[in-house]
Design a protein around this motif. Structure first.
Motif, PDB file in Angstrom:
ATOM      1  N   LYS A 562       0.819  -1.229   0.000  1.00 44.32           N
ATOM      2  CA  LYS A 562       0.000   0.000   0.000  1.00 44.32           C
ATOM      3  C   LYS A 562       0.854   1.281   0.000  1.00 44.32           C
ATOM      4  O   LYS A 562       0.513   2.275   0.620  1.00 44.32           O
ATOM      5  CB  LYS A 562      -0.926   0.021   1.237  1.00 44.32           C
ATOM      6  N   TRP A 564       3.788   3.747  -2.609  1.00 40.23           N
ATOM      7  CA  TRP A 564       3.734   4.541  -3.840  1.00 40.23           C
ATOM      8  C   TRP A 564       3.279   3.692  -5.020  1.00 40.23           C
ATOM      9  O   TRP A 564       2.486   4.147  -5.843  1.00 40.23           O
ATOM     10  CB  TRP A 564       5.128   5.119  -4.123  1.00 40.23           C
ATOM     11  N   TYR A 566       1.335   1.099  -5.065  1.00 38.75           N
ATOM     12  CA  TYR A 566      -0.107   0.850  -4.965  1.00 38.75           C
ATOM     13  C   TYR A 566      -0.900   2.074  -5.430  1.00 38.75           C
ATOM     14  O   TYR A 566      -1.847   1.965  -6.231  1.00 38.75           O
ATOM     15  CB  TYR A 566      -0.453   0.510  -3.512  1.00 38.75           C
ATOM     16  N   GLU A 567      -0.497   3.259  -4.983  1.00 37.17           N
ATOM     17  CA  GLU A 567      -1.190   4.489  -5.364  1.00 37.17           C
ATOM     18  C   GLU A 567      -1.066   4.752  -6.873  1.00 37.17           C
ATOM     19  O   GLU A 567      -2.039   5.135  -7.525  1.00 37.17           O
ATOM     20  CB  GLU A 567      -0.604   5.680  -4.589  1.00 37.17           C
ATOM     21  N   ARG A 571      -4.082   4.826  -9.765  1.00 37.60           N
ATOM     22  CA  ARG A 571      -4.232   6.022 -10.594  1.00 37.60           C
ATOM     23  C   ARG A 571      -4.212   5.647 -12.081  1.00 37.60           C
ATOM     24  O   ARG A 571      -5.038   6.111 -12.866  1.00 37.60           O
ATOM     25  CB  ARG A 571      -3.120   7.018 -10.275  1.00 37.60           C
TER      26      ARG A 571
END
Length: 577
Positions: A562, A564, A566-567, A571
């Motif tokens: 969870k 960078w 994952y983000e 996105r």
């Protein structure tokens, strides 16, 4: 000239017989050139004494013609031999330059601008060639002719008259020496100005679309005019020094003529020399004009050649600061290890990579991700060893990479950088860099793996289609796919892709990745990308931030962290939908 002879001694020794024949031919030519003037003097004396007969006239004419023909033949011989050597020397240094450019790494290119290298590899080598051709010709010919003329004047007419007539020579020599030292300095500045100008031209050509896009045409033209004006001013300074020689030489010759006439008249009155001798002497003085002029040109050419040789040697001696290549031959790459690895670019205090600890086993596919400026390109460049190590440890099969010969190591690599380098040749010839003289079926197979075979077949000339300067006739995606096809054709153990799929659409990207997974199974692949879809099936993915590995694992493991990755994944998934 001593510096130039010392540098080129290897060439003169290799062709010593050629230059020996040239010098002998030059001596014979110079001696033959003296005969017509002497014959004219004899003819005048026989006319004055009233003893000229048709038989004597015929003999003099035959000797005159023989002297002229001999002069011509031997002049042609030695001139040809010397100028052939000049072009051979240029070829030798052009090859040295090209070898230097191809074997030096990135550190070398940080020391010189592209335009400067182009000038040194062309203009300076041409100037050096002119020095060894015309310069050598002028120097030896002027010396030989002056020596023969003065000796002839002194021995056959009067040594006293010769000394008096040559009184202006020391003054001329002093002035020539002074001007020569100035030419050396000014010509070096001139060549630097030309280098700057060439660099401006190259940059404008490369960036013409950017200049137009920002509406900076007038600013670019103004900048070019400024540099052009500087180069012109510097060239005018050199020209002024060069043109100063002729008037000075002319003045010296007028003084010699005047002194010769005055003192010669006295000697005739005293009965020391005859009228014919006086005429021959004046002809000899006239003949010294050419070697004296040549002497002035020698100074100019030699000083320019000296300056150019310094600039050439500066490039040839410049180091890329890389370690001396080891002696071990690398047969295969079993693993690659970064151990407490740090890296900074030469001349920079910023740390580009910090505390990198990573082991890559043969057959793995490694994905490298991170935000812009995180160090992805810098990381992948370490595999091709472009910069020196300062105690950093990059190991191949447990040995420092510097223990191996660079050739055997780099032969294991196929590298596709972000800036796709294509040459102004055909598609076929660009692919040949991956495998020389590959068959058409091999070329199309590589293009197919890069999802570009159909695109090439649709082109009018297919594989023989010219791509233009730096691939200008191809789109960004086509350039990338052609570069990837070239890497596939190389079929190396290790494939390095540095964001090489950024210009292709998602479907094409997926097709190429599938080809990599299928065709390169069991081989090592290292891929940097902004698109996570390019590397989600990798055996291991590392996340870089500020030059450090901040996370690592498989796609699923990184999602579970969870962080960078994952983000960014969420996105990009949302943007895809």
């Amino acid at each position: 000239m001593k510096m130039i002879f010392k540098e080129l001694s290897f060439f003169f020794k290799r062709h010593k017989w050629r230059y020996l024949i040239a010098v002998i031919s030059m001596i014979i030519s110079s001696l033959a050139m003296m005969l017509p003037a002497r014959l004219i003097g004899r003819m005048i004396d026989t006319i004055v004494s009233g003893s000229l007969t048709y038989e004597r006239l015929g003999q003099l004419v035959i000797l005159f013609v023989v002297a002229i023909v001999a002069t011509y033949l031997f002049e042609v011989t030695w001139t040809y031999l010397i100028f052939v050597g000049s072009y051979q020397i240029q070829g030798i240094y052009q090859k040295k330059m090209m070898h230097n450019f191809l074997t030096k790494r990135s550190g070398f290119y940080h020391k010189f601008r592209t335009g400067d290298l182009v000038t040194r590899a062309s203009e300076d080598i041409r100037t050096l060639g002119m020095t060894t051709g015309f310069g050598f010709y002028a120097m030896v010919n002027s010396f030989m002719m002056l020596a023969v003329i003065l000796l002839t004047m002194a021995v056959t007419i009067s040594w006293r008259l010769t000394i008096v007539a040559m009184l202006p020579a020391p003054i001329l020599g002093f002035i020539v020496a002074k001007l020569g030292s100035k030419i050396d300095v000014e010509f070096s500045k001139s060549q630097k100005a030309v280098s700057d100008l060439n660099n401006d031209v190259l940059e404008v050509i490369d960036g013409t679309y950017v200049v137009r896009a920002y509406g900076q045409e007038e600013a670019a033209i103004a900048h070019f005019k400024e540099d052009s004006q500087k180069a012109a001013i510097q060239n005018v300074r050199v020209a002024k020094l060069n043109t100063a020689f002729m008037p000075i030489c002319g003045l010296a010759m007028i003084m010699s003529f005047a002194l010769g006439f005055m003192y010669g008249g006295i000697l005739i009155e005293r009965g020391v020399i005859a009228v014919g001798d006086m005429v021959s002497f004046q002809v000899y003085i006239g003949m010294t004009i050419w070697p004296v002029v040549l002497t002035g040109q020698v100074v100019t050419v030699v000083q320019q050649g000296k300056a150019s040789l310094k600039r050439i040697k500066e490039v040839l001696k410049a180091s890329d600061d890389l370690e001396v290549s080891g002696s071990k031959v690398l047969d295969t790459v079993q693993n690659m290890t970064f151990k407490d690895f740090n890296f900074s670019y030469p001349g920079s205090n910023d740390i580009a990579l910090k505390d990198i600890n990573l082991t890559i086993v043969a057959g793995q596919t490694i994905g490298v991700v991170g935000k812009t400026g995180s160090g992805k390109t810098t990381f992948i460049r370490q595999f091709i060893h472009q910069y020196p190590y300062n105690g950093e440890k990059f190991l191949i099969n447990g040995e420092l990479v510097t223990e191996y010969t660079m050739d055997s190591y780099l032969q294991r690599m196929a590298y596709v950088p972000q800036e796709h380098t294509l040459f102004s040749r055909s598609i076929r010839e660009n692919l040949y860099l991956g495998k020389d003289k590959a068959s058409d079926s091999e070329l199309y197979q590589a293009l197919n793996l890069a999802a570009f075979s159909e695109g090439v077949k649709e082109m009018p000339k297919q594989l023989d289609t010219l791509v233009g300067e730096k691939g200008v006739s191809l789109s960004g995606g086509q350039k990338q796919r052609l570069s990837i096809a070239r890497a596939f054709l190389r079929d190396s153990e290790i494939l390095l892709l540095d964001d090489a799929l950024s210009a292709v659409d998602a479907k094409t990207e997926r097709e190429i990745i599938e080809h990599i997974e299928r065709e390169r199974r069991g081989r090592t692949n290292i891929i940097t990308s902004h698109r996570l879809s390019s590397i989600c099936s990798a055996d291991m993915i590392i996340v870089l931030d500020g030059g450090q590995i901040v996370d690592r694992g498989t796609h699923e493991e990184l999602l579970s962290h969870k962080g960078w990755y994952y983000e960014q994944y969420l996105r990009q998934e949302m943007e895809g939908k």
